[in-house]
Design an enzyme around this catalytic site. Structure first.
Site, PDB file in Angstrom:
ATOM      1  CE  LYS A  52      -3.294  -5.644  -0.458  1.00  0.00           C
ATOM      2  NZ  LYS A  52      -2.985  -4.911   0.785  1.00  0.00           N
ATOM      3  N   GLY A 207      12.787  -5.782   1.425  1.00  0.00           N
ATOM      4  CA  GLY A 207      11.666  -5.162   2.144  1.00  0.00           C
ATOM      5  C   GLY A 207      11.388  -5.886   3.447  1.00  0.00           C
ATOM      6  CB  SER A 303      -1.188 -13.012  -1.911  1.00  0.00           C
ATOM      7  OG  SER A 303      -0.006 -12.540  -2.520  1.00  0.00           O
TER       8      SER A 303
END
Lengths: 318, 318
Positions: A52, A207, A303
């Site tokens: 991020k 999700g 990630s």
């Protein structure tokens, strides 16, 4: 509006020397298990412990000096919050972050540690976009959204760009899908370099908003997902991320929370790396056989790695 | 008999393409905490999860073809066992490994997974050297000891050689001391490249046999230490390793089991890497302020990462 390979390349220049060029790990054990050569781009080693920071810093660095001086606002379930907090500090300004009140404590501590102010809300009842925009307006601050923004997407794409620059051509690239910024940026970089690469996004079963949306041909909303992959608890794809992903993704693989746990354990015991649930979903898809076929050279984005030791132990021994 | 920088360089040639050239990690958080630039040579990413494969493979590859064909024997509390098992497999032969019966299950499973035969003994009552030598003699196999052997020491020194080749001159280098093979090889490489480097070995408080021996000027035996750092549970330094360490070490730092736990947690939560107790002692010494002074550029060997997720959770929440 879209994002191009040149935008990703420009982002790579902007983050150079500020973000880490993260290592690419290999594992003979993993290669033998899946029958392919797998390259793991380890964004758990990125600053703030997740990819991020790439998008946050790229977007923040493109604000005008006047905007920067007023501070930066953001809403985030975790890693984008830390990323904006650090990006603001790097640019010599302040940040205010709107976070769900059930955010893991380790993530809140990290945000506060970078000197940002935290405002909380209930993610099961509140609309974080509306609250975040109101907060930013009230403070006169620029708001940098967690994924649905071209500079954020271009920044996230730099991880895939670095990976392919380092290891050469890939047949497939897998990455997690929350709001869709990482996979949209990755696909922009990877397909910009080689149109034939197979781009697969991975979502937690609970999700699957992007999978449903791709099947429907339009953005579909789902109930707020309850999954251990808290970084992928988006209930609807972003507008811009969806338009890019609709054009560039070859498919979505789904993984269960148990498959994510198994992948986290594999990463811990075999790869010797710490991976948070959302960071492990692409690895989970590969290990659990969730791909129709595994081509010879596969890239995979790990990630993030922001998880406390106690929470990790709880998750693995439920 | 001793070991020279040229021996380490020759070992580096022999292990090339078989052992991993492991990554060197950096952490801004760590640098800020200790006020130095710290380079972490991450042997937890080595094959078998520890530096031991370097020495094991170097020594095994120097056996005659006839010796290799008969198989290789070893005794070890863990990582050397896996290292010999894998070295034997790489050379197309078999291994038999003598292991303490209280060895963590994850380590036994790994040895068996490489196709080696395991024979167990009680490390609180048995003399592993005598039992190991008898076992090797009975099978007609060459025995490769875990540390007290010039080819093993030269192999272990390749980690420090790679580190300094990659990052340039260091002011100090820290590594764990069990039997003393890693630190002896590291000191041989590092002082061979630059005599002024400060070489510090780190032992668990309960297993301070090398510190006592250096102070006494001769090899001193202590009761079998009980420490979470199972890879450093030696009760007396090796003969060859001690003679090298007496000549080349500038000091020994001691760390408590709690300081090791704190370092393991720091590695997990901040560095995002999995480190076993013995692998964390050098980091523990740095974080706990166990050095008299911390010079500007410090190298540190993270020696291994073989620990199961459950054992890790137990250790951090005793």
């Amino acid at each position: 509006m879209t994002v191009t390979l040149d935008d990703v390349r420009e982002a790579a220049e902007r983050i150079k020397g500020v973000a880490h060029r993260t290592p690419v790990l290999r594992s003979r054990t993993l290669d033998e298990l899946v029958g392919a050569t797998v390259f793991l781009k380890c964004e758990n080693f990125q600053r703030v412990g997740a990819f991020k920071f790439r998008g946050a810093y790229n977007a923040a660095s493109r604000l005008s000096p006047e905007q920067v001086a007023k501070g930066i606002a953001a809403y985030s379930s975790g890693n984008h919050a830390q990323a904006i907090a650090l990006a603001a500090r790097e640019l010599g300004t302040t940040a205010v972050i709107l976070m769900p009140e059930d955010t893991p404590k380790s993530k809140m501590d990290a945000v506060a540690g970078y000197g940002a102010e935290i405002v909380t809300y209930d993610r099961y009842t509140g609309d974080r976009t509306a609250i975040g925009e109101a907060l930013a307006a009230e403070r006169g601050m620029a708001l940098i959204p967690p994924y649905d923004h071209p500079h954020v997407i271009a920044g996230q794409g730099t991880a895939a760009l670095e990976l392919i620059e380092e290891v050469g051509e890939l047949d497939a690239l897998l990455g997690p899908v929350g709001g869709g910024g990482l996979i949209a940026g990755s696909a922009t970089a990877a397909k910009g370099l080689r149109t034939g690469i197979c781009m697969i996004g991975v979502e937690p079963e609970a999700g699957d908003d992007t999978k449903r949306s791709l099947e429907a041909g339009r953005r579909v909303s789902i109930p707020v997902p309850r999954t251990i992959a808290d970084g992928q608890a988006a209930d609807i794809p972003g507008e811009l991320t969806f338009s890019i992903n609709q054009r560039l993704l070859d498919g979505i693989a789904l993984v269960t929370d148990d498959e994510i746990r198994d992948a986290m354990r594999f990463a811990f015991e075999r790869l010797k790396i710490v991976v948070e649930p959302s960071g492990a979903t692409a690895l989970a898809a590969l290990l659990a056989g969730r791909l129709d076929r595994v081509p010879p050279r596969v890239g995979l984005i790990i990630s993030g790695g922001n998880i406390g030791a106690e929470r990790f132990a709880e998750l693995l021994n439920p």
